[in-house]
Design an enzyme around this catalytic site. Structure first.
Site, PDB file in Angstrom:
ATOM      1  N   ARG A 270       0.857  -1.174   0.000  1.00  0.00           N
ATOM      2  CA  ARG A 270       0.000   0.000   0.000  1.00  0.00           C
ATOM      3  C   ARG A 270       0.898   1.231   0.000  1.00  0.00           C
ATOM      4  O   ARG A 270       2.109   1.143   0.157  1.00  0.00           O
ATOM      5  CB  ARG A 270      -0.974   0.009   1.195  1.00  0.00           C
ATOM      6  CG  ARG A 270      -0.490  -0.681   2.401  1.00  0.00           C
ATOM      7  CD  ARG A 270      -0.235   0.140   3.646  1.00  0.00           C
ATOM      8  NE  ARG A 270      -0.199   1.543   3.505  1.00  0.00           N
ATOM      9  CZ  ARG A 270       0.921   2.250   3.577  1.00  0.00           C
ATOM     10  NH1 ARG A 270       2.098   1.666   3.722  1.00  0.00           N
ATOM     11  NH2 ARG A 270       0.885   3.550   3.481  1.00  0.00           N
ATOM     12  N   GLY A 271       0.252   2.369  -0.230  1.00  0.00           N
ATOM     13  CA  GLY A 271       0.992   3.592  -0.473  1.00  0.00           C
ATOM     14  C   GLY A 271       1.033   3.828  -1.970  1.00  0.00           C
ATOM     15  O   GLY A 271       1.414   2.936  -2.740  1.00  0.00           O
ATOM     16  N   ALA A 272       0.628   5.024  -2.404  1.00  0.00           N
ATOM     17  CA  ALA A 272       0.444   5.265  -3.836  1.00  0.00           C
ATOM     18  C   ALA A 272       1.658   4.915  -4.690  1.00  0.00           C
ATOM     19  O   ALA A 272       1.529   4.209  -5.698  1.00  0.00           O
ATOM     20  CB  ALA A 272       0.017   6.720  -4.056  1.00  0.00           C
TER      21      ALA A 272
ATOM     22  N   ARG B  79      -7.493  -0.796  -6.892  1.00  0.00           N
ATOM     23  CA  ARG B  79      -7.701   0.350  -5.995  1.00  0.00           C
ATOM     24  C   ARG B  79      -7.819   1.592  -6.856  1.00  0.00           C
ATOM     25  O   ARG B  79      -6.834   2.011  -7.474  1.00  0.00           O
ATOM     26  CB  ARG B  79      -6.564   0.491  -4.979  1.00  0.00           C
ATOM     27  CG  ARG B  79      -6.433  -0.706  -4.037  1.00  0.00           C
ATOM     28  CD  ARG B  79      -5.678  -0.358  -2.775  1.00  0.00           C
ATOM     29  NE  ARG B  79      -6.475   0.492  -1.898  1.00  0.00           N
ATOM     30  CZ  ARG B  79      -5.974   1.110  -0.814  1.00  0.00           C
ATOM     31  NH1 ARG B  79      -4.703   0.985  -0.512  1.00  0.00           N
ATOM     32  NH2 ARG B  79      -6.766   1.853  -0.068  1.00  0.00           N
TER      33      ARG B  79
ATOM     34  N   GLN C 295      -2.696   2.360  10.057  1.00  0.00           N
ATOM     35  CA  GLN C 295      -1.431   2.429   9.319  1.00  0.00           C
ATOM     36  C   GLN C 295      -0.397   3.292  10.035  1.00  0.00           C
ATOM     37  O   GLN C 295       0.807   3.048   9.940  1.00  0.00           O
ATOM     38  CB  GLN C 295      -1.666   2.981   7.908  1.00  0.00           C
ATOM     39  CG  GLN C 295      -2.437   2.054   6.991  1.00  0.00           C
ATOM     40  CD  GLN C 295      -3.926   2.376   6.980  1.00  0.00           C
ATOM     41  OE1 GLN C 295      -4.470   2.878   7.961  1.00  0.00           O
ATOM     42  NE2 GLN C 295      -4.588   2.095   5.865  1.00  0.00           N
TER      43      GLN C 295
ATOM     44  N   ASP D  91      -2.641  10.466  -2.390  1.00  0.00           N
ATOM     45  CA  ASP D  91      -2.958   9.437  -3.371  1.00  0.00           C
ATOM     46  C   ASP D  91      -3.377  10.036  -4.707  1.00  0.00           C
ATOM     47  O   ASP D  91      -3.253   9.383  -5.739  1.00  0.00           O
ATOM     48  CB  ASP D  91      -4.056   8.521  -2.836  1.00  0.00           C
ATOM     49  CG  ASP D  91      -3.537   7.605  -1.748  1.00  0.00           C
ATOM     50  OD1 ASP D  91      -3.151   6.479  -2.060  1.00  0.00           O
ATOM     51  OD2 ASP D  91      -3.483   8.050  -0.581  1.00  0.00           O
TER      52      ASP D  91
ATOM     53  N   ASN E  31      -6.238  11.805   0.269  1.00  0.00           N
ATOM     54  CA  ASN E  31      -5.293  11.049   1.098  1.00  0.00           C
ATOM     55  C   ASN E  31      -6.108  10.223   2.090  1.00  0.00           C
ATOM     56  O   ASN E  31      -7.336  10.292   2.136  1.00  0.00           O
ATOM     57  CB  ASN E  31      -4.337  11.999   1.819  1.00  0.00           C
ATOM     58  CG  ASN E  31      -3.136  11.262   2.408  1.00  0.00           C
ATOM     59  OD1 ASN E  31      -2.500  10.448   1.728  1.00  0.00           O
ATOM     60  ND2 ASN E  31      -2.806  11.529   3.658  1.00  0.00           N
ATOM     61  N   LYS E  32      -5.429   9.441   2.886  1.00  0.00           N
ATOM     62  CA  LYS E  32      -6.093   8.538   3.819  1.00  0.00           C
ATOM     63  C   LYS E  32      -7.135   9.282   4.650  1.00  0.00           C
ATOM     64  O   LYS E  32      -6.935  10.402   5.085  1.00  0.00           O
ATOM     65  CB  LYS E  32      -5.059   7.875   4.731  1.00  0.00           C
ATOM     66  CG  LYS E  32      -5.610   6.861   5.703  1.00  0.00           C
ATOM     67  CD  LYS E  32      -6.399   5.756   5.001  1.00  0.00           C
ATOM     68  CE  LYS E  32      -5.567   4.996   3.987  1.00  0.00           C
ATOM     69  NZ  LYS E  32      -6.370   3.976   3.261  1.00  0.00           N
TER      70      LYS E  32
END
Length: 351
Positions: free
Chosen positions: A47-49, A91, A198, A239, A249-250
Site C-alpha cells: 500500500r501507499g500510492a 484500488r 497504518q 494518493d 489522502n487517507k
C-alpha cells in the site's frame, strides 16, 4: 540508519513486505503471478500510492511474462490490455497505479512490430525504470522537504507515506530520513489512522526501526496536541492531487488539515508528480474507494460494533487545496495560488 524496502525485483520475482502482518511480524513474500499482484494491492499487503504504482508496473509484466514467444501478437496485446484493466481496478483512488500501468502499456505498444520476447524484455526494463525513478524522486522530495522543514523540530503525520509506501525513502517521511542523515533530529507524532491503524502499525514501526523519535497518538488527539504546542508542522502524503490543489489522502487527513489551520500550523503535502492528476480539475471528481464494513465492525478480528449496524467506510477523504501550505515535490516546493502554480507545473514538458 535502517530503512525498510517494501517492494523490489529479486531473482525473477516481485518481492514485497506483507504489511498486513506489521508490526508484530516482518516477512517478505515472493510473487510471480498477476493475480497475486492484484490481491496484494487489494488486501493492502502492499500500500501507499508510489508502491502500488511499482507493484502495478511489475504486475503488468508478470501478466505476460509466461506467454509463449509463438503467441499471436493480437492475442498478446489482448492479454496485456485485459491485465492492465484488471490491475487498475484493484484500488481506484491512487493515480500512481494507473499512471504506472498506462506507461507500461504505452511502452509495449511502441514495439508492436517487434518479436514478443523483445516486448517482454522491454516491459521488464520499463518496470525497473519506474522503480528507479521512484527512488530518485523520493530522495529529491526528501532533500527539498528537509530544506523547507529544517527549522521545525516536531512534525505530525497521518497514515504512512514512508519507505513502506514507496521504493525506499517515502514521500512525507523522506525529509525526516534526509534530516537524520544530516544530523537533524526530528521528532514525529504519528496519528494511529483508523480503522486499519497504518500510522501506529506501519509509520511508527518503520520510524522506530530507523531510530527516529516517534510518538503514537489516537486520531482524535491531534487537535489537543496542537493546542498544547506539541506540533510545529504537519506533513502527509497523497494518493491523488487535482489541478486546483485538492488532495485525496487517507481518511482523516481533512480533519488534520482543519485543526492545523485553526492552530496556525503549516500543513504540507509531499508527493511525486505522478500523484498529480493533470486532467481532474477539483477533488469532487476523485473516485473515493469504499472498503468493507468489517474493517469497522470487526477491528482486527474482534467485533467492535453491534450486529447489522450500518457503516460508512471511505478509505480516503479530500482536503481542499486552500488548507495546504505547500506541496513538496521532486521539482521543488509548489506554493499557492495552486490554481496557477499547479497547472504551470503539470502542463510543462517534463510533467
Amino acid at each position: 540508519m535502517a530503512r525498510l524496502k517494501t517492494i523490489y525485483w529479486n531473482n525473477n520475482t516481485l518481492r514485497m513486505i506483507d504489511q498486513t502482518l506489521l508490526p508484530t511480524t516482518l516477512v517478505s513474500v515472493d510473487i510471480t503471478d498477476v493475480k497475486d499482484v492484484y490481491n496484494a494491492i487489494k488486501t493492502l499487503m502492499v500500500r501507499g500510492a508510489p508502491a502500488i504504482g511499482i507493484a502495478g508496473a511489475y504486475g503488468t509484466y508478470l501478466g505476460v511474462a509466461h506467454l509463449p514467444e509463438s503467441i499471436d501478437k493480437d492475442t498478446f496485446f489482448d492479454v496485456l490490455t485485459k491485465n492492465a484493466d484488471y490491475l487498475n481496478s484493484s484500488r481506484p483512488t491512487a493515480v500512481n497505479l494507473s499512471w504506472a500501468i498506462n506507461r507500461m502499456v504505452r511502452c509495449a505498444k511502441t514495439l508492436v512490430a517487434e518479436p514478443v520476447q523483445k516486448i517482454k524484455d522491454a516491459l521488464l526494463a520499463e518496470a525497473h525504470a519506474i522503480y528507479e525513478l521512484d527512488l530518485k524522486t523520493c530522495r529529491a522530495i526528501g532533500e527539498y522537504g528537509y530544506e523547507e522543514l529544517k527549522g521545525f523540530t516536531t512534525l505530525l503525520t497521518h497514515c504512512n507515506a514512508g519507505g513502506l509506501a514507496t521504493s525506499e525513502y517515502g514521500t512525507a517521511l523522506a525529509p525526516i530520513y534526509i534530516g537524520a542523515e544530516k544530523g537533524k533530529k526530528f521528532s514525529v507524532f504519528s496519528d494511529e489512522t483508523r480503522p486499519l491503524l497504518q500510522g501506529s502499525r506501519i509509520t511508527a514501526f518503520e520510524l522506530a526501526q530507523a531510530g527516529i523519535d516517534v510518538t503514537v497518538i489516537c486520531d482524535n488527539m491531534a487537535a489537543y496536541a496542537m493546542s498544547l504546542g506539541k506540533i510545529d508542522a504537519v506533513i502527509v502524503g497523497a494518493d491523488r492531487i487535482t489541478r486546483n490543489g485538492d488532495v485525496a489522502n487517507k481518511i482523516g487527513t481533512y480533519s488534520v488539515a482543519l485543526v492545523a489551520k485553526a492552530h496556525t500550523i503549516p500543513f504540507y503535502v509531499a508527493a511525486p508528480l505522478s500523484t498529480f492528476d493533470a486532467v481532474m480539475k477539483t477533488g469532487k471528481e476523485i473516485p473515493i474507494e469504499e472498503r468493507a464494513a468489517e474493517e469497522i465492525t470487526h477491528g482486527f478480528g474482534k467485533r467492535t460494533a453491534p450486529e447489522n449496524v450500518k457503516t460508512f467506510n471511505p478509505a480516503f477523504d479530500v482536503t481542499p487545496g486552500t488548507l495546504v501550505t505547500a506541496f513538496i515535490t521532486e521539482k521543488g516546493i509548489i506554493r499557492p495560488p495552486f490554481t496557477t502554480s499547479l497547472p504551470a507545473l503539470l502542463d510543462a514538458p517534463h510533467a
